[in-house]
Design an enzyme around this catalytic site. Structure first.
Site, PDB file in Angstrom:
ATOM      1  N   GLU A   1       2.845 -15.533  10.809  1.00 42.74           N
ATOM      2  CA  GLU A   1       3.570 -15.308   9.567  1.00 42.74           C
ATOM      3  C   GLU A   1       3.193 -13.957   8.970  1.00 42.74           C
ATOM      4  O   GLU A   1       2.012 -13.710   8.690  1.00 42.74           O
ATOM      5  CB  GLU A   1       3.234 -16.393   8.541  1.00 42.74           C
ATOM      6  CG  GLU A   1       3.784 -17.756   8.853  1.00 42.74           C
ATOM      7  CD  GLU A   1       3.460 -18.753   7.746  1.00 42.74           C
ATOM      8  OE1 GLU A   1       4.384 -19.465   7.330  1.00 42.74           O
ATOM      9  OE2 GLU A   1       2.293 -18.823   7.299  1.00 42.74           O
ATOM     10  N   CYS A   2       4.159 -13.092   8.790  1.00 44.74           N
ATOM     11  CA  CYS A   2       3.981 -11.804   8.131  1.00 44.74           C
ATOM     12  C   CYS A   2       2.878 -10.991   8.817  1.00 44.74           C
ATOM     13  O   CYS A   2       3.133 -10.321   9.804  1.00 44.74           O
ATOM     14  CB  CYS A   2       3.732 -11.978   6.644  1.00 44.74           C
ATOM     15  SG  CYS A   2       4.043 -10.488   5.670  1.00 44.74           S
TER      16      CYS A   2
END
Length: 439
Positions: A320-321
């Protein structure tokens, strides 16, 4: 567990310091405090945790829905929950502080900047209270904390100006030590730049804990905690193992996410920036964080190469990210230094001087993915300073219904059984249940 919401008149009014002072004051009064944060945030909660000694709960209607928000509140433990708001009390179309207070039917103590006002503090608070009534909102603005207020005549004038329906809960004195340095993505984390203990103690002495406890109340319609069931399942030795990156580069994981993973799997933490290798596992989770600040250490250590090998062998990997950035071919810092990353996803990431996306997000799965089946939707949020150049043959798992994603229309680069998104999802979305089901 009783609760109270500390809402601000605006962003930057000092809600975080007021929250920390309230937590410290309540603990000094012998109460066990469960901190929480309205809206998606990883940084303010790190300061809560440092002061309270327990993880801060995230409460967001967009991410969790009303039932999920109530369940997450119920999973907290303590005598009283102190919830720090987001932005101004009524700001935020996905999940404002006021909306969180309404969903739980909890009272609001308004944090007002009193540095250049006295009776005007009362007028401001009355305006926020009256707005709720005029707008038909069920928001109980019940008290005031005067931020940056001196003692003596200044504090007395504020207290005396408040009408009976607004309780003076105390003040936070003007003190340059009661600040937290900022950088991109917000403030420094709690263990990097904590508020000095002596300054926080002095501020806590000005909080009227008995008034705060009088205002706090039990939420209505709160769900029963399911914590016991989750912990009971942790004894199952046959569950899959999930390696979770947890260090200075990968810091942005909701406590509820780690709890959900522990309910479904055995969590194996590892620290890529410290030179850890990937532990034996059936799946890998790379949360968001600051890989750009540790790109050299990531490039030189063994962990990303291990993750690439595991991905090539078909081990499910979810980034994530910051995790997406680490799974890319390369990462270029804002200073122009380029470092090789895991090379699992066909993309090159570059840091920019200003943020590239900031919003609640809704994604719809274009095909079956590690966190959702085709056609399902996930809700989360995005906040990042990087952009991503993807290869022409890159495959995307999601269409963006709301938000920016990777290219404005799509998010979720996929390769093998690996998925990298700019979107941070909350476990109430079902993403981590789906991920564990595929291990």
């Amino acid at each position: 567990m009783k609760g109270v919401v500390l809402g601000g008149v605006s962003s930057g009014v000092g809600k975080t310091v007021a929250t920390l002072a309230a937590v410290r004051a309540l603990e000094a009064a012998g109460k066990t405090v469960q901190p929480a944060k309205a809206g998606p945030d990883f940084i303010d909660p790190s300061h809560h945790e440092r002061v309270a000694g327990r993880p801060s709960r995230t409460l967001d209607l967009w991410l969790q829905g009303e039932d999920g928000l109530r369940r997450n509140y119920a999973r907290g433990e303590g005598d009283v929950c102190v919830i720090e708001g987001v932005m101004g009390l009524y700001d935020g179309d996905g999940s404002s502080t006021a909306a969180v207070a309404e969903a739980l039917d909890l009272p609001v103590v308004l944090v007002v900047d009193a540095s250049a006002g006295m009776e005007s503090v009362a007028a401001t608070a009355l305006g926020f209270r009256a707005y709720a009534e005029r707008a038909g909102r069920d928001v109980d603005v019940a008290g005031v904390i005067a931020q940056r207020a001196h003692g003596g005549r200044h504090a007395d004038g504020i207290r005396e100006a408040l009408p009976e329906e607004l309780t003076y809960v105390g003040r936070v004195p003007p003190d340059d030590d009661l600040t937290v340095p900022e950088r991109h993505l917000g403030l420094h984390m709690g263990d990097e730049s904590p508020v000095p203990a002596d300054a926080l103690d002095a501020a806590a002495e000005q909080i009227r804990t008995e008034r705060l406890l009088d205002i706090a109340r039990e939420p209505t319609g709160a769900a029963e905690s399911d914590r016991a069931a989750g912990l009971a399942s942790s004894a199952d030795a046959d569950r899959p193992r999930v390696a979770v990156a947890r260090d200075d580069a990968f810091r942005f994981a909701y406590p509820a996410t780690i709890e959900r993973l522990r309910e479904r799997a055995t969590v194996e933490p590892f620290a890529p920036t410290a030179g850890d290798s990937l532990p034996p596992c059936d799946g890998v989770y790379l949360p968001g964080g600051y890989p750009e600040l540790h790109a050299g250490a990531l490039a030189e250590g063994p962990a990303l190469a291990d993750v690439a090998d595991a991905a090539a062998e078909g081990v499910p990997v979810f980034g994530e990210c910051g995790g997406l950035m680490a799974l890319a071919e390369s990462l270029t810092t804002v200073e122009g230094e380029t470092h090789a990353m895991a090379g699992v996803l066909p993309a090159d990431v570059r840091m920019r001087d200003r943020y590239q996306a900031l919003d609640h997000v809704e994604l719809r799965a274009r095909r079956d993915a590690p966190t959702a089946a085709a056609g399902e939707t996930l809700r989360g949020h995005e906040f990042h300073y990087s952009d991503t150049e993807v290869a022409s043959d890159a495959r995307f798992a999601f269409d963006v219904e709301r938000g920016t994603g990777i290219d404005g229309d799509r998010d979720g680069l996929t390769e093998h059984r690996t998925l990298g998104t700019y979107c941070h999802v909350h476990p109430e979305s079902g993403a981590f249940d789906a991920f564990c089901d595929r291990l």
